[in-house]
Write a protein that holds these residues in place. Structure first.
Motif, PDB file in Angstrom:
ATOM      1  N   THR A  57       0.816  -1.215   0.000  1.00 43.87           N
ATOM      2  CA  THR A  57       0.000   0.000   0.000  1.00 43.87           C
ATOM      3  C   THR A  57       0.851   1.267   0.000  1.00 43.87           C
ATOM      4  O   THR A  57       0.504   2.262  -0.650  1.00 43.87           O
ATOM      5  CB  THR A  57      -0.994  -0.011   1.184  1.00 43.87           C
ATOM      6  N   LEU A  58       1.993   1.265   0.678  1.00 45.27           N
ATOM      7  CA  LEU A  58       2.855   2.450   0.718  1.00 45.27           C
ATOM      8  C   LEU A  58       3.456   2.766  -0.647  1.00 45.27           C
ATOM      9  O   LEU A  58       3.595   3.930  -1.027  1.00 45.27           O
ATOM     10  CB  LEU A  58       3.966   2.264   1.746  1.00 45.27           C
ATOM     11  N   THR A  59       3.815   1.719  -1.392  1.00 43.81           N
ATOM     12  CA  THR A  59       4.418   1.950  -2.709  1.00 43.81           C
ATOM     13  C   THR A  59       3.359   2.162  -3.783  1.00 43.81           C
ATOM     14  O   THR A  59       3.562   2.942  -4.714  1.00 43.81           O
ATOM     15  CB  THR A  59       5.331   0.774  -3.098  1.00 43.81           C
ATOM     16  N   ARG A  60       2.231   1.494  -3.667  1.00 39.97           N
ATOM     17  CA  ARG A  60       1.144   1.680  -4.638  1.00 39.97           C
ATOM     18  C   ARG A  60       0.673   3.126  -4.629  1.00 39.97           C
ATOM     19  O   ARG A  60       0.380   3.711  -5.680  1.00 39.97           O
ATOM     20  CB  ARG A  60      -0.017   0.746  -4.303  1.00 39.97           C
ATOM     21  N   ASN A  61       0.620   3.709  -3.439  1.00 37.32           N
ATOM     22  CA  ASN A  61       0.163   5.091  -3.305  1.00 37.32           C
ATOM     23  C   ASN A  61       1.271   6.108  -3.571  1.00 37.32           C
ATOM     24  O   ASN A  61       1.029   7.314  -3.508  1.00 37.32           O
ATOM     25  CB  ASN A  61      -0.393   5.327  -1.890  1.00 37.32           C
TER      26      ASN A  61
ATOM     27  N   ARG B 286      24.935  -0.849   8.247  1.00 38.06           N
ATOM     28  CA  ARG B 286      24.014   0.027   8.968  1.00 38.06           C
ATOM     29  C   ARG B 286      22.998   0.601   7.984  1.00 38.06           C
ATOM     30  O   ARG B 286      23.330   0.925   6.847  1.00 38.06           O
ATOM     31  CB  ARG B 286      24.778   1.158   9.657  1.00 38.06           C
ATOM     32  N   LEU B 287      21.757   0.715   8.417  1.00 35.18           N
ATOM     33  CA  LEU B 287      20.684   1.219   7.563  1.00 35.18           C
ATOM     34  C   LEU B 287      19.903   2.281   8.323  1.00 35.18           C
ATOM     35  O   LEU B 287      19.517   2.083   9.471  1.00 35.18           O
ATOM     36  CB  LEU B 287      19.757   0.069   7.155  1.00 35.18           C
ATOM     37  N   ASP B 288      19.693   3.421   7.663  1.00 29.94           N
ATOM     38  CA  ASP B 288      18.925   4.521   8.251  1.00 29.94           C
ATOM     39  C   ASP B 288      17.617   4.691   7.499  1.00 29.94           C
ATOM     40  O   ASP B 288      17.527   4.412   6.301  1.00 29.94           O
ATOM     41  CB  ASP B 288      19.710   5.840   8.170  1.00 29.94           C
ATOM     42  N   GLY B 289      16.607   5.175   8.198  1.00 32.74           N
ATOM     43  CA  GLY B 289      15.333   5.477   7.570  1.00 32.74           C
ATOM     44  C   GLY B 289      14.603   6.527   8.367  1.00 32.74           C
ATOM     45  O   GLY B 289      15.003   6.879   9.487  1.00 32.74           O
ATOM     46  N   ASP B 290      13.521   7.036   7.798  1.00 30.16           N
ATOM     47  CA  ASP B 290      12.715   8.030   8.509  1.00 30.16           C
ATOM     48  C   ASP B 290      11.768   7.383   9.515  1.00 30.16           C
ATOM     49  O   ASP B 290      11.348   8.018  10.482  1.00 30.16           O
ATOM     50  CB  ASP B 290      11.905   8.848   7.499  1.00 30.16           C
ATOM     51  N   LEU B 291      11.410   6.114   9.252  1.00 28.58           N
ATOM     52  CA  LEU B 291      10.463   5.422  10.131  1.00 28.58           C
ATOM     53  C   LEU B 291      10.663   3.920   9.977  1.00 28.58           C
ATOM     54  O   LEU B 291      10.869   3.429   8.864  1.00 28.58           O
ATOM     55  CB  LEU B 291       9.024   5.796   9.760  1.00 28.58           C
TER      56      LEU B 291
ATOM     57  N   ALA C  67      -4.034   0.608   7.913  1.00 23.45           N
ATOM     58  CA  ALA C  67      -4.220   1.650   8.924  1.00 23.45           C
ATOM     59  C   ALA C  67      -2.907   2.353   9.224  1.00 23.45           C
ATOM     60  O   ALA C  67      -2.865   3.585   9.360  1.00 23.45           O
ATOM     61  CB  ALA C  67      -4.804   1.042  10.197  1.00 23.45           C
ATOM     62  N   ALA C  68      -1.825   1.590   9.315  1.00 23.59           N
ATOM     63  CA  ALA C  68      -0.511   2.191   9.580  1.00 23.59           C
ATOM     64  C   ALA C  68      -0.147   3.169   8.468  1.00 23.59           C
ATOM     65  O   ALA C  68       0.298   4.299   8.730  1.00 23.59           O
ATOM     66  CB  ALA C  68       0.547   1.094   9.696  1.00 23.59           C
ATOM     67  N   ALA C  69      -0.365   2.756   7.219  1.00 29.17           N
ATOM     68  CA  ALA C  69      -0.055   3.640   6.091  1.00 29.17           C
ATOM     69  C   ALA C  69      -0.890   4.913   6.153  1.00 29.17           C
ATOM     70  O   ALA C  69      -0.405   6.011   5.820  1.00 29.17           O
ATOM     71  CB  ALA C  69      -0.297   2.901   4.774  1.00 29.17           C
ATOM     72  N   ASP C  70      -2.123   4.795   6.584  1.00 23.44           N
ATOM     73  CA  ASP C  70      -3.019   5.948   6.666  1.00 23.44           C
ATOM     74  C   ASP C  70      -2.570   6.944   7.732  1.00 23.44           C
ATOM     75  O   ASP C  70      -2.953   8.120   7.676  1.00 23.44           O
ATOM     76  CB  ASP C  70      -4.449   5.469   6.960  1.00 23.44           C
ATOM     77  N   CYS C  71      -1.764   6.486   8.687  1.00 21.93           N
ATOM     78  CA  CYS C  71      -1.323   7.351   9.784  1.00 21.93           C
ATOM     79  C   CYS C  71       0.029   8.010   9.526  1.00 21.93           C
ATOM     80  O   CYS C  71       0.500   8.795  10.354  1.00 21.93           O
ATOM     81  CB  CYS C  71      -1.240   6.545  11.088  1.00 21.93           C
ATOM     82  N   ILE C  72       0.664   7.689   8.407  1.00 23.42           N
ATOM     83  CA  ILE C  72       1.998   8.206   8.112  1.00 23.42           C
ATOM     84  C   ILE C  72       1.894   9.427   7.207  1.00 23.42           C
ATOM     85  O   ILE C  72       1.298   9.368   6.128  1.00 23.42           O
ATOM     86  CB  ILE C  72       2.868   7.122   7.441  1.00 23.42           C
TER      87      ILE C  72
ATOM     88  N   GLY D 164       7.022  11.312   6.940  1.00 28.48           N
ATOM     89  CA  GLY D 164       7.362  10.064   7.623  1.00 28.48           C
ATOM     90  C   GLY D 164       6.975  10.042   9.084  1.00 28.48           C
ATOM     91  O   GLY D 164       7.244   9.061   9.779  1.00 28.48           O
ATOM     92  N   GLN D 165       6.313  11.095   9.552  1.00 30.67           N
ATOM     93  CA  GLN D 165       5.885  11.149  10.944  1.00 30.67           C
ATOM     94  C   GLN D 165       4.529  10.459  11.101  1.00 30.67           C
ATOM     95  O   GLN D 165       3.711  10.455  10.187  1.00 30.67           O
ATOM     96  CB  GLN D 165       5.790  12.602  11.415  1.00 30.67           C
ATOM     97  N   VAL D 166       4.315   9.886  12.280  1.00 35.08           N
ATOM     98  CA  VAL D 166       3.091   9.150  12.560  1.00 35.08           C
ATOM     99  C   VAL D 166       2.088  10.019  13.314  1.00 35.08           C
ATOM    100  O   VAL D 166       2.446  10.676  14.295  1.00 35.08           O
ATOM    101  CB  VAL D 166       3.396   7.881  13.396  1.00 35.08           C
ATOM    102  N   ASP D 167       0.862  10.032  12.838  1.00 32.57           N
ATOM    103  CA  ASP D 167      -0.229  10.697  13.553  1.00 32.57           C
ATOM    104  C   ASP D 167      -0.653   9.756  14.679  1.00 32.57           C
ATOM    105  O   ASP D 167      -1.446   8.839  14.480  1.00 32.57           O
ATOM    106  CB  ASP D 167      -1.385  10.965  12.590  1.00 32.57           C
ATOM    107  N   ARG D 168      -0.129   9.997  15.847  1.00 29.52           N
ATOM    108  CA  ARG D 168      -0.333   9.073  16.977  1.00 29.52           C
ATOM    109  C   ARG D 168      -1.780   9.058  17.448  1.00 29.52           C
ATOM    110  O   ARG D 168      -2.280   8.009  17.884  1.00 29.52           O
ATOM    111  CB  ARG D 168       0.601   9.448  18.140  1.00 29.52           C
TER     112      ARG D 168
END
Length: 481
Positions: A30-34, A267-272, A451-456, A460-464
């Motif tokens: 869903t994250l890549t499709r969108n 080592r791998l870095d990411g925003d979330l 749901a997780a994708a909808d909150c990002i 890259g920040q999460v709507d808690r």
């Protein structure tokens, strides 16, 4: 090893997903499709799908136990799966049976079949439980799985079906299990509701999908494969056979992770980071968790399972897709015949029976050879009146260390300790069956991922606050058998 993605889409957040099981795949899809994010998925195994994958045994496509895609799935999830699979998603009638009081009864329960086949004393006791419910004294003390079911369903169905079944599945007495298990496992809280559910399956009253399930033509794992292909086509990167050795944190912020690959550490870095791996393992990977979190995670437990695949030289063993065995005298809890799920006639002259044997590492079954387990399987079938009269080609097994979460009476406080700490870490979001210690179906795992994708957000920040609302919805999920 260079694990960075191309420069294309560098303005999008980079999201790292831990685990390529159903929840992780759905999130990547869903994250890549969108076009919402750049995605890297890390999986220690060599393939995707987790326990929802499929594989061949002597040419028969098998699943990790009995899997169905239920019409009760959220509309968005169901529509997406239908679009991904097209004509390969079959709508199949449920045709199983359960052994109650030494008799075979159709499962899901059908009213006319139950009336004809239930032992008369059992049926009369059920009717008596329903009639006497208003006068039955409620259980005293703290609520448990056993007290809730006893008060709601009465002694007959509790003691003859649910109680022995949960003893087998979880290895604990019903009064040692939390009320949460009753909320997740038992959708009908009274005999009257069970009867109404049976009435809705009668011809003329049932909907198009009542008593039916969706199943992919090439096995349940075809859903995972389709999501994997979709995510890859839309740019997701998958790192298989890759071990996570450390998740770094600075205070309450996750800052990166370390991977062990065939070429050494990276080592791998990411925003979330989205984690779908078992929360107990996740906690051990994060830098210096608090002592109370370490102790709570140590005592959270999953139930293991051995899956036995008995290869028989015949086209079909029975007409039924699944058999349920609540009696504690037989160690297996359920048996499925994969060819009956997809109505496949191929390959000719061979079928496979898959038995589910709840068992933890260290128990006597766990270290048995496949040959000995196959021999025991055929003996159990004989005791059930299902003798194996055709040649047995062989038996092979799969062992699952994290088949079911164990909801013992003290689990909630321990889970809350771990869960609240993980919720307080910025740069991390945990979901899925293993991540939220949830006894859920696959369509529930997909819903969590969406749901997780909808909150990002785009950064890259999460709507808690929104995520907490979704968490309340997740808590209402009821398992479809």
């Amino acid at each position: 090893m260079d694990v960075s993605q191309s420069d294309a889409g560098q303005d999008k957040p980079h999201i790292i997903i831990l685990g390529a099981g159903p929840a992780g795949l759905a999130a990547a899809h869903t994250l890549t499709r969108n076009g919402q994010a750049r995605v890297t998925v890390i999986e220690w195994a060599g393939q995707a799908g987790g326990n929802s994958a499929s594989f061949p045994v002597e040419g028969v496509i098998c699943d990790y136990g009995s899997h169905r895609f239920h019409p009760a799935a959220e509309p968005e999830v169901l529509a997406d799966v239908k679009e991904l699979l097209g004509d390969d998603l079959l709508l199949r009638p449920r045709h199983g049976r359960i052994r109650l009081g030494g008799k075979w009864i159709h499962f899901p329960l059908k009213l006319t079949d139950a009336l004809m086949r239930l032992p008369k004393p059992f049926a009369l006791s059920l009717i008596g439980d329903m009639a006497l419910k208003p006068f039955r004294k409620k259980s005293q003390g703290p609520e448990t799985f056993s007290s809730v079911l006893y008060d709601g369903l009465g002694p007959t169905i509790s003691e003859n079906f649910y109680f022995p079944y949960v003893r087998k599945l979880w290895g604990l007495d019903p009064d040692k299990l939390a009320v949460t298990l009753a909320e997740r496992r038992v959708g009908s809280g009274s005999v009257g509701k069970i009867l109404m559910k049976m009435l809705r399956l009668m011809p003329g009253l049932r909907s198009e999908t009542a008593g039916r399930f969706y199943y992919p033509r090439q096995g349940f794992g075809q859903i995972s494969d389709a999501m994997l292909d979709s995510a890859r086509q839309n740019g997701a990167e998958f790192l298989f056979e890759t071990e996570i050795t450390r998740i770094e944190r600075d205070g309450n912020r996750i800052t990166g992770l370390t991977l062990q690959t065939e070429n050494g550490e990276t080592r791998l870095d990411g925003d979330l980071i989205l984690s779908t791996i078992p929360l107990t393992g996740l906690t051990r990977l994060i830098d210096e968790p608090p002592a109370d979190v370490v102790e709570a995670a140590r005592t959270i437990r999953f139930r293991g399972m051995i899956l036995l695949y008995l290869v028989l030289e015949t086209d079909q063993f029975t007409e039924f897709d699944a058999h349920y065995f609540p009696e504690t005298s037989i160690p297996i809890s359920r048996m499925s015949e994969p060819k009956n799920y997809s109505a496949s006639a191929d390959p000719k002259g061979v079928t496979v029976l898959c038995a589910e044997l709840p068992c933890d590492p260290g128990e006597k079954w766990w270290d048995m050879s496949d040959e000995d387990l196959g021999r025991a399987f055929t003996e159990w079938l004989g005791q059930l009146g299902l003798p194996v009269t055709v040649p047995v080609r062989r038996c092979e097994t799969r062992r699952l260390g994290h088949a079911y979460p164990v909801y013992d009476v003290d689990y909630q406080s321990r889970f809350d300790t771990v869960d609240q700490w993980l919720l307080g870490l910025d740069g991390l979001l945990v979901f899925g069956r293993q991540g939220l210690f949830a006894h859920d179906n696959t369509h529930h795992a997909f819903a969590m991922a969406y749901a997780a994708a909808d909150c990002i957000g785009p950064d890259g920040q999460v709507d808690r606050a929104k995520w907490n609302e979704y968490r309340d919805i997740f808590a209402t999920h009821i398992v479809e058998d």
